[in-house]
Design an enzyme around this catalytic site. Sequence first.
Site: not given
Length: 284
Positions: A48, A115, A92
């Site tokens: 990412k 996200d 994450q």
Amino acid sequence: MQLLDGKKLAQSIEKDLAMLVSACNDKPSLAVILVGNDPASQTYVNMKKHACERVGMIARLYALSSRTTQVELLRIIESLNNDEDVHGILVQLPLPPHIESNPILEAIAPSKDVDGFSPHNIGRVRANLSAFAPATPLGVMDLLAAYQIKLQGQHCVIVGASNIVGKPLAALMLNANATVTTCHIYTRDLASFTRQADILCVAVGKPNLITADMVKEGAVVVDIGITRLPNGKICGDVDFEAVSPKCSFISPVPGGAGPMTIVSLLQNTFKAYEIQRCIKGSYA
Ligand code: NAP
């Protein structure tokens, strides 16, 4: 049979994004929080970060010790929520077992939740309102759209019902006027559902779960699963060799949904940047 080439599409979207970013005075910035040292999570975080850098965005990596407490993590998120130079925040997953993920995801400001895992964004996606949809389902929708695969009136069968892939994908497909069936571990006679699919999306994490006899002739198949085999090879949930001759379109693993996930995160980060510039009233 035509391949749904996520790698090629993601590269072209990245190129467009890089041009948009190069025209920005202050650069879009994504804060990526990693707690602990799970090797798979480290790999995903690095992918990412590198993707952000490829398009000229700033990726700020917060690599925290596995001993970080829930309260410490909440404090970091709060400070990033209030930091005007941070446009997107990503934690994450999975988090270490001593940290409860729901309160952490809920703490991220909805306008920075790139996200799309916070209840706020989940609800807005369900209600078909503007929102940050999670990157993997968004990438699948963009992949289908790029190949002009219409969803309206189609029967989409989704295998896998996680909060990050299956459920939000079902919501997006329903919003696109598809008839949606979601299957999961308790679904009886999975094949009886998959065989009805005009568009079959699989996100489980079990290699070869979907065999040729489970797929209708001419179906579109999107394989979202990722499993690393003992020989180091990456494979999906669909028996590609056997299933692909029956399909009108099929996404490969790797090179299908995976690259689309990363580029969708970049798109969400750019969107967050634009929203925040707009809030600040600094649009030219
Ligand atoms: P997850 O949270 O483990 O969810 C898997 C889902 O599959 C669950 O709903 C589970 O049901 C269901 N399931 C398990 N066995 C099944 C079976 N035999 N038949 C039908 N359903 C079954 O996983 P996830 O995070 O959604 O990820 C799924 C896969 O996608 C993984 O391989 C992951 O690596 C991959 N993935 C890929 C990307 C990408 O960028 N391409 C992004 C995210 C995830 P229960 O919950 O009832 O057990």
